[in-house]
Design a protein around this motif. Sequence first.
Motif, PDB file in Angstrom:
ATOM      1  N   GLU B 249       0.832  -1.198   0.000  1.00 25.01           N
ATOM      2  CA  GLU B 249       0.000   0.000   0.000  1.00 25.01           C
ATOM      3  C   GLU B 249       0.870   1.253   0.000  1.00 25.01           C
ATOM      4  OE1 GLU B 249      -3.088   1.653   3.131  1.00 25.01           O
ATOM      5  OE2 GLU B 249      -3.522  -0.425   2.571  1.00 25.01           O
ATOM      6  N   PHE B 250       1.948   1.212   0.797  1.00 31.34           N
ATOM      7  CA  PHE B 250       2.843   2.373   0.882  1.00 31.34           C
ATOM      8  C   PHE B 250       3.515   2.657  -0.466  1.00 31.34           C
ATOM      9  CE2 PHE B 250       7.342   3.623   1.450  1.00 31.34           C
ATOM     10  CZ  PHE B 250       7.156   4.922   1.904  1.00 31.34           C
ATOM     11  N   LEU B 251       4.035   1.605  -1.116  1.00 35.01           N
ATOM     12  CA  LEU B 251       4.729   1.809  -2.398  1.00 35.01           C
ATOM     13  C   LEU B 251       3.800   2.371  -3.464  1.00 35.01           C
ATOM     14  CD1 LEU B 251       7.077  -1.287  -2.913  1.00 35.01           C
ATOM     15  CD2 LEU B 251       7.623   0.958  -1.978  1.00 35.01           C
ATOM     16  N   THR B 252       2.513   1.988  -3.396  1.00 37.19           N
ATOM     17  CA  THR B 252       1.582   2.425  -4.433  1.00 37.19           C
ATOM     18  C   THR B 252       0.795   3.672  -4.011  1.00 37.19           C
ATOM     19  OG1 THR B 252      -0.010   0.828  -3.564  1.00 37.19           O
ATOM     20  CG2 THR B 252       1.298   0.139  -5.455  1.00 37.19           C
ATOM     21  N   SER B 253       1.041   4.152  -2.795  1.00 37.31           N
ATOM     22  CA  SER B 253       0.333   5.351  -2.326  1.00 37.31           C
ATOM     23  C   SER B 253       0.924   6.597  -2.972  1.00 37.31           C
ATOM     24  CB  SER B 253       0.468   5.472  -0.811  1.00 37.31           C
ATOM     25  OG  SER B 253       1.806   5.813  -0.487  1.00 37.31           O
ATOM     26  N   GLY B 254       0.227   7.697  -2.844  1.00 37.38           N
ATOM     27  CA  GLY B 254       0.731   8.966  -3.351  1.00 37.38           C
ATOM     28  C   GLY B 254       2.093   9.291  -2.767  1.00 37.38           C
ATOM     29  N   GLU B 255       2.261   8.994  -1.501  1.00 33.98           N
ATOM     30  CA  GLU B 255       3.517   9.301  -0.831  1.00 33.98           C
ATOM     31  C   GLU B 255       4.670   8.478  -1.391  1.00 33.98           C
ATOM     32  OE1 GLU B 255       3.600   8.191   3.232  1.00 33.98           O
ATOM     33  OE2 GLU B 255       5.258   9.542   3.712  1.00 33.98           O
ATOM     34  N   GLY B 256       4.474   7.145  -1.473  1.00 33.02           N
ATOM     35  CA  GLY B 256       5.510   6.261  -1.997  1.00 33.02           C
ATOM     36  C   GLY B 256       5.852   6.596  -3.438  1.00 33.02           C
ATOM     37  N   GLN B 257       4.804   6.832  -4.244  1.00 32.00           N
ATOM     38  CA  GLN B 257       5.026   7.151  -5.654  1.00 32.00           C
ATOM     39  C   GLN B 257       5.751   8.481  -5.813  1.00 32.00           C
ATOM     40  OE1 GLN B 257       3.329   5.172  -8.665  1.00 32.00           O
ATOM     41  NE2 GLN B 257       4.159   3.831  -7.104  1.00 32.00           N
ATOM     42  N   GLY B 258       5.449   9.416  -4.884  1.00 31.72           N
ATOM     43  CA  GLY B 258       6.126  10.717  -4.915  1.00 31.72           C
ATOM     44  C   GLY B 258       7.613  10.568  -4.608  1.00 31.72           C
ATOM     45  N   LEU B 259       7.931   9.699  -3.620  1.00 32.37           N
ATOM     46  CA  LEU B 259       9.341   9.470  -3.273  1.00 32.37           C
ATOM     47  C   LEU B 259      10.090   8.861  -4.466  1.00 32.37           C
ATOM     48  CD1 LEU B 259       9.016   8.053   0.365  1.00 32.37           C
ATOM     49  CD2 LEU B 259      10.012  10.252  -0.290  1.00 32.37           C
ATOM     50  N   ILE B 260       9.426   7.945  -5.168  1.00 31.67           N
ATOM     51  CA  ILE B 260      10.047   7.320  -6.345  1.00 31.67           C
ATOM     52  C   ILE B 260      10.273   8.374  -7.434  1.00 31.67           C
ATOM     53  CG2 ILE B 260       9.659   5.666  -8.229  1.00 31.67           C
ATOM     54  CD1 ILE B 260       8.060   3.963  -6.126  1.00 31.67           C
ATOM     55  N   GLN B 261       9.253   9.216  -7.643  1.00 37.64           N
ATOM     56  CA  GLN B 261       9.317  10.266  -8.659  1.00 37.64           C
ATOM     57  C   GLN B 261      10.506  11.207  -8.413  1.00 37.64           C
ATOM     58  OE1 GLN B 261       6.822  11.276 -11.337  1.00 37.64           O
ATOM     59  NE2 GLN B 261       8.704  12.378 -11.810  1.00 37.64           N
ATOM     60  N   ASP B 262      10.742  11.538  -7.135  1.00 42.12           N
ATOM     61  CA  ASP B 262      11.781  12.521  -6.807  1.00 42.12           C
ATOM     62  C   ASP B 262      13.169  11.906  -6.696  1.00 42.12           C
ATOM     63  OD1 ASP B 262       9.850  14.398  -6.715  1.00 42.12           O
ATOM     64  OD2 ASP B 262       9.593  14.343  -4.538  1.00 42.12           O
ATOM     65  N   PHE B 263      13.238  10.579  -6.565  1.00 47.89           N
ATOM     66  CA  PHE B 263      14.528   9.960  -6.278  1.00 47.89           C
ATOM     67  C   PHE B 263      15.493  10.096  -7.459  1.00 47.89           C
ATOM     68  CE2 PHE B 263      17.474   6.355  -6.185  1.00 47.89           C
ATOM     69  CZ  PHE B 263      18.123   6.666  -5.004  1.00 47.89           C
ATOM     70  N   GLY B 264      16.627  10.725  -7.210  1.00 49.30           N
ATOM     71  CA  GLY B 264      17.650  10.847  -8.237  1.00 49.30           C
ATOM     72  C   GLY B 264      17.551  12.121  -9.054  1.00 49.30           C
ATOM     73  N   LEU B 265      16.397  12.842  -8.921  1.00 58.18           N
ATOM     74  CA  LEU B 265      16.198  14.064  -9.709  1.00 58.18           C
ATOM     75  C   LEU B 265      17.340  15.052  -9.515  1.00 58.18           C
ATOM     76  CD1 LEU B 265      12.471  15.255  -9.640  1.00 58.18           C
ATOM     77  CD2 LEU B 265      13.952  14.833 -11.597  1.00 58.18           C
ATOM     78  N   GLU B 266      17.658  15.275  -8.235  1.00 57.03           N
ATOM     79  CA  GLU B 266      18.649  16.287  -7.921  1.00 57.03           C
ATOM     80  C   GLU B 266      20.038  15.862  -8.398  1.00 57.03           C
ATOM     81  OE1 GLU B 266      19.923  18.090  -3.800  1.00 57.03           O
ATOM     82  OE2 GLU B 266      17.741  18.066  -4.045  1.00 57.03           O
ATOM     83  N   GLU B 267      20.353  14.579  -8.127  1.00 59.44           N
ATOM     84  CA  GLU B 267      21.708  14.105  -8.412  1.00 59.44           C
ATOM     85  C   GLU B 267      21.958  13.825  -9.897  1.00 59.44           C
ATOM     86  OE1 GLU B 267      24.789  10.882  -6.425  1.00 59.44           O
ATOM     87  OE2 GLU B 267      22.754  11.085  -5.635  1.00 59.44           O
ATOM     88  N   TYR B 268      20.949  13.273 -10.580  1.00 58.32           N
ATOM     89  CA  TYR B 268      21.165  12.851 -11.963  1.00 58.32           C
ATOM     90  C   TYR B 268      20.387  13.687 -12.968  1.00 58.32           C
ATOM     91  CZ  TYR B 268      22.754   8.891  -9.250  1.00 58.32           C
ATOM     92  OH  TYR B 268      23.379   8.109  -8.340  1.00 58.32           O
ATOM     93  N   GLY B 269      19.561  14.619 -12.469  1.00 56.69           N
ATOM     94  CA  GLY B 269      18.788  15.463 -13.366  1.00 56.69           C
ATOM     95  C   GLY B 269      17.603  14.741 -13.987  1.00 56.69           C
ATOM     96  N   GLN B 270      17.372  13.502 -13.597  1.00 57.82           N
ATOM     97  CA  GLN B 270      16.226  12.748 -14.104  1.00 57.82           C
ATOM     98  C   GLN B 270      15.894  11.658 -13.088  1.00 57.82           C
ATOM     99  OE1 GLN B 270      17.415   9.924 -17.278  1.00 57.82           O
ATOM    100  NE2 GLN B 270      19.401  10.901 -17.196  1.00 57.82           N
ATOM    101  N   PRO B 271      14.627  11.252 -13.008  1.00 59.22           N
ATOM    102  CA  PRO B 271      14.303  10.186 -12.061  1.00 59.22           C
ATOM    103  C   PRO B 271      14.886   8.852 -12.549  1.00 59.22           C
ATOM    104  CG  PRO B 271      12.362  10.811 -13.332  1.00 59.22           C
ATOM    105  CD  PRO B 271      13.467  11.737 -13.747  1.00 59.22           C
ATOM    106  N   LEU B 272      15.338   8.017 -11.589  1.00 64.57           N
ATOM    107  CA  LEU B 272      15.892   6.713 -11.980  1.00 64.57           C
ATOM    108  C   LEU B 272      14.769   5.719 -12.278  1.00 64.57           C
ATOM    109  CD1 LEU B 272      18.930   6.173  -9.592  1.00 64.57           C
ATOM    110  CD2 LEU B 272      18.718   7.570 -11.626  1.00 64.57           C
ATOM    111  N   PHE B 273      13.635   5.926 -11.598  1.00 65.33           N
ATOM    112  CA  PHE B 273      12.477   5.044 -11.804  1.00 65.33           C
ATOM    113  C   PHE B 273      11.250   5.934 -11.985  1.00 65.33           C
ATOM    114  CE2 PHE B 273      15.507   2.841  -9.093  1.00 65.33           C
ATOM    115  CZ  PHE B 273      15.629   1.602  -9.698  1.00 65.33           C
TER     116      PHE B 273
END
Lengths: 250, 283
Positions: B249-273
């Motif tokens: 539920e957490f991975l598919t929730s708005g919160e989990g999906q938001g964390l996935i969306q943001d992960f890597g943005l800052e460091e790589y300029g694009q989301p990894l997933f």
Amino acid sequence: MNSTEFIIQGIITAIELIAGMDPYILSIAGVSLKVSGTATFLAAMTAIPLSFIISHREFWGKQTLLTLINTGMGLPSVFVGLFVFIMLVPAGPLGFLKLIFTPEAMIIAQYILVTPIITGISLAAINAVPPAIRENAYTLGGSHRDIAVVVLKEAKFGIVTSVLAGFGRAIAEVGAILIVGGNIAYTGSVGGIGEGLSYTRTLTTAITSETSSGDISVAIALGLILITINLSVNAAASMLQRRGEVSGTA
Amino acid sequence: MNKTLLKILLVMFFAALFSGCIQPDAEDAPAGTMILSTTTSTCDTGLLDVLNARFEEENNVKVLTLCQGTGKAIATGEMGAADVVLVHAPSSELEAIKRGSFIDRQFVMYNYFVIIGPASDPANVTHATSATDAFTRIADAQAPFISRGDNSGTHAKELGLWNEIHITPQGVWYQSVGKGMGDTIITADIKQGYTLSDRGTYLAMKDKINLVALFENDQEFLYNPYHVMAVSPEKFPDVNYGMALNYIEFLTSGEGQGLIQDFGLEEYGQPLFIPAHNIDEDV
């Protein structure tokens, strides 16, 4: 970055991590010492009495037991890992104990690896005690217990060496504990290197995973600690051996 | 009595006990734990550190993560040794569900595989028109190709690609290492060979290697979907099914999906997933 730079940078970062008492590195060394120390202690408690019994008594199956011990001294650790894994997974015969992927599972694997080594080496030390000493004790009216004490006194350096050899094998071991322990660290950012504290991650298994993810300096730091522990144990063993030789000729 | 021997043994015993005290938090498994077995890409990228830290906080549970590769992760779940799995090999997942080993499968995220190799590109992969064309060029050139060879999701994808072009990769140019993604990339880097990598692991390791991404963005052949599923409580009544459900539920929730969306943005300029829960998917 050329290769020398990369190694030197790795070593510098490693020393910084060690000197700064990095919690991740410390917790890994702690788990290693705890698991290998406990396994060696339990193995010694089994192996030393066992080697006395083998040396002093005749019983049915003794030859088979000796063969098993000799085989066990060179047991491949991944085989032991596989065996313990099959036993401990929930689908396996001892699954109800819920021990898979815990430090206890790693202790069991190392216990199996180390017990034959301590038994074999201390047995050799006990057998090396000149029979005349035993006979003297016997003719002086000593009981079985007295004779055992006399022999223990003579063989003590060899026995301690066997325990140190067992510990050396345990702390350097990687195959079995990787399989049954799972190389688990807790989540969470600790110490600024993006890792949590170790649960079943040891010096050896962490070196494998840090190398796979390209974190060479962390791997070097762990390697330095591992080799320091190994060197200390070996130095202690050879020091004891020298003392044993001196007292033996005295 | 032999006091020296006794003393040494006692010191070793207490040293063992004491070493446990150095790390009080990690001495024993916390009361509430959940075992997640997963593929190496989610570990090597650091995505799970972010997701699990938040999940642990909210659910007062410790997540014990086994980073194993998809094949082994599924096998671990099928032996009841994990509570939940996060993997990326749809066909193996569906087979395991058919065997009754897992339930509650949900689509979590996706990205695309990339074909990486030496910048000199001896097989001229850069000019390929598709992933299958790229693989044909590598085989024709007999250029070194390093295979995961570990029954992982990436390995399954790679074998699928060879199968697609009716080539059985063999010979000295095709080397199987039987290791995780990070190890395979490092081996390919040292041997100046080609390999297939998930995008996340490649980006996370990009600065540590000399290999470059030579072929990507093949939406048909390089698609890489990740799913989460719980180990069946019917098959293994002792699994922490309740917590596995919370995790899904957490991975598919708005919160989990938001964390996935943001992960890597800052460091790589694009989301990894790319978060995928809102996408309809039949696989």
